[in-house]
Scaffold this active site. Structure first.
Site, mmCIF file in Angstrom:
data_model
loop_
_atom_site.group_PDB
_atom_site.id
_atom_site.type_symbol
_atom_site.label_atom_id
_atom_site.label_comp_id
_atom_site.label_asym_id
_atom_site.label_seq_id
_atom_site.Cartn_x
_atom_site.Cartn_y
_atom_site.Cartn_z
ATOM 1 N N ALA A 3 0.840 -1.212 0.000
ATOM 2 C CA ALA A 3 0.000 0.000 0.000
ATOM 3 C C ALA A 3 0.869 1.254 0.000
ATOM 4 C CB ALA A 3 -0.917 -0.001 1.221
ATOM 5 N N SER B 62 10.864 0.935 -5.406
ATOM 6 C CA SER B 62 10.527 1.396 -6.753
ATOM 7 C C SER B 62 11.763 1.883 -7.492
ATOM 8 C CB SER B 62 9.518 2.549 -6.658
ATOM 9 O OG SER B 62 9.411 3.234 -7.885
ATOM 10 N N GLU C 272 11.795 4.414 -9.126
ATOM 11 C CA GLU C 272 11.798 5.878 -8.971
ATOM 12 C C GLU C 272 12.784 6.325 -7.890
ATOM 13 O OE1 GLU C 272 10.156 8.341 -10.607
ATOM 14 O OE2 GLU C 272 9.137 6.992 -12.009
ATOM 15 N N TYR D 48 7.304 11.093 -4.387
ATOM 16 C CA TYR D 48 7.064 9.651 -4.326
ATOM 17 C C TYR D 48 8.384 8.890 -4.196
ATOM 18 C CZ TYR D 48 6.114 4.909 -5.950
ATOM 19 O OH TYR D 48 6.060 3.543 -6.055
ATOM 20 N N ARG E 296 -4.018 -2.217 -14.119
ATOM 21 C CA ARG E 296 -3.343 -0.962 -13.799
ATOM 22 C C ARG E 296 -4.384 0.147 -13.687
ATOM 23 N NH1 ARG E 296 0.886 0.973 -11.122
ATOM 24 N NH2 ARG E 296 2.744 1.270 -12.406
#
Length: 328
Positions: free
Chosen positions: A84, A128, A130, A152, A187
């Site tokens: 989550a 991630s 990212e 993020y 997605r």
């Protein structure tokens, strides 16, 4: 004895595929869900509707340590998959505060409750690509330094560090999967891949005529979510806890994704795609490409889907969904 697993984010793309995988492996599967989701199951549980009679769902908020503590105190979980998060990068620029609050505190709350109540439970953190952001080397591997370029990405680096700290300081079996972009027909529509495939389906059904996108030259290492949740599972089955990069090891531009998706329905993307600067990021990530050699070697992980198969499956699923809705 039946293994018991807890999945946070069970209603999301990865959570739903992971729940299927664990149920298939004979697990008793529990999920954390927001209370509002229980009040609106038709809309909120679309990805897990077919599994509801096999799952145990618990209302909780990641921002509330008390609610997390309460659930973990009542069940002897063997594995916990913490998926989550507020995971849409554009939204993290729009509301960095709630992204930080949910992603960092939520991870800390779960780790702290496990340490206190279930120190034998194995913990997975959804990292991630990212986190690499402005990349220091290409391809990126487990040893590549992080330089996140979004709130993020920053929140995920913090979660990664928290996970490693609980492993090293308290001896928890805690791992991070540094997953590169992974997509599927499940997605969310806000993500560029699903935005492309659902709009292609709308155009094919005569419901739309154009697709507005940002940077068509942005490159990503895209894989299928089904393959990536299998890697999560494999990580928690190893004798020692460790962190792994999961990626396809190849990049494609947003333009290439468009080209393939439109070709699936016999159209040319140039006739429909319009570049709109509103969809550019304040700080772009230019080239994310992962090296999953360690996962392939130590987990024996291999993806089953190619990039082309992924795009085809997503377009086909959206054509069916939109066709059904249009004909009802």
């Amino acid at each position: 004895m039946t293994k018991k697993a807890l999945i946070t984010g069970i209603t999301g793309q990865d959570g739903s595929y992971l729940a299927e995988l664990l149920l298939g492996a004979g697990y008793e599967v529990h999920g954390l869900v927001r209370r509002v989701a229980l009040e609106d199951p038709q809309r909120r549980f679309t990805r897990i509707n077919h599994l509801l009679d096999q799952l145990t769902l618990h209302p909780a908020s990641l921002e509330s340590y008390a609610s997390i503590f309460h659930i973990i105190s009542r069940h002897e979980f063997d594995e916990c998959y913490h998926l989550a998060a507020q995971s849409f990068v554009a939204e993290s620029f729009a509301d960095g505060f709630s992204t930080m609050n949910t992603n960092i505190n939520g991870t800390h709350h779960v780790l702290a409750a496990l340490r206190e109540l279930r120190p034998q439970c194995r913990f997975y953190f959804a990292g991630s690509s990212e986190m690499f952001g402005k990349v220091a080397e290409t391809p990126q591997r487990e040893t590549t330094r992080f330089h996140p370029r979004s709130p993020y990405g920053i929140s995920k680096v913090a979660g990664f560090d928290l996970t490693r700290n609980y492993r090293e300081a308290y001896g928890l079996y805690a791992v991070s999967g540094i997953l590169f972009n992974h997509e599927s027909p499940r997605r969310g529509h806000e993500f560029v891949t699903r935005k492309i495939t659902s709009t292609v389906a709308r155009i094919k059904h005569g419901l739309s005529n154009e697709l507005r996108l940002g940077n068509l030259e942005a490159r990503r290492d895209w894989g299928h979510a089904k393959d990536y949740v299998h890697a999560m599972y494999l990580m928690l089955q190893q004798p020692e806890a460790d962190d792994y990069v999961i990626a396809m090891g190849e990049t494609h531009t947003v333009r290439e994704f468009c080209e393939l998706a439109f070709a699936e329905v016999g159209l040319h993307y140039r006739d429909h795609v319009k570049v709109d600067e509103r969809f550019y990021r304040p700080a772009e990530v230019d080239l994310l490409i992962g090296d999953a050699a360690k996962a392939q070697r130590e987990l024996a992980w291999q993806p089953a889907y190619t990039f082309e198969q992924l795009v085809k499956e997503m377009v086909t699923a959206d054509l069916e969904t939109i066709g059904r809705a249009h004909n009802d």
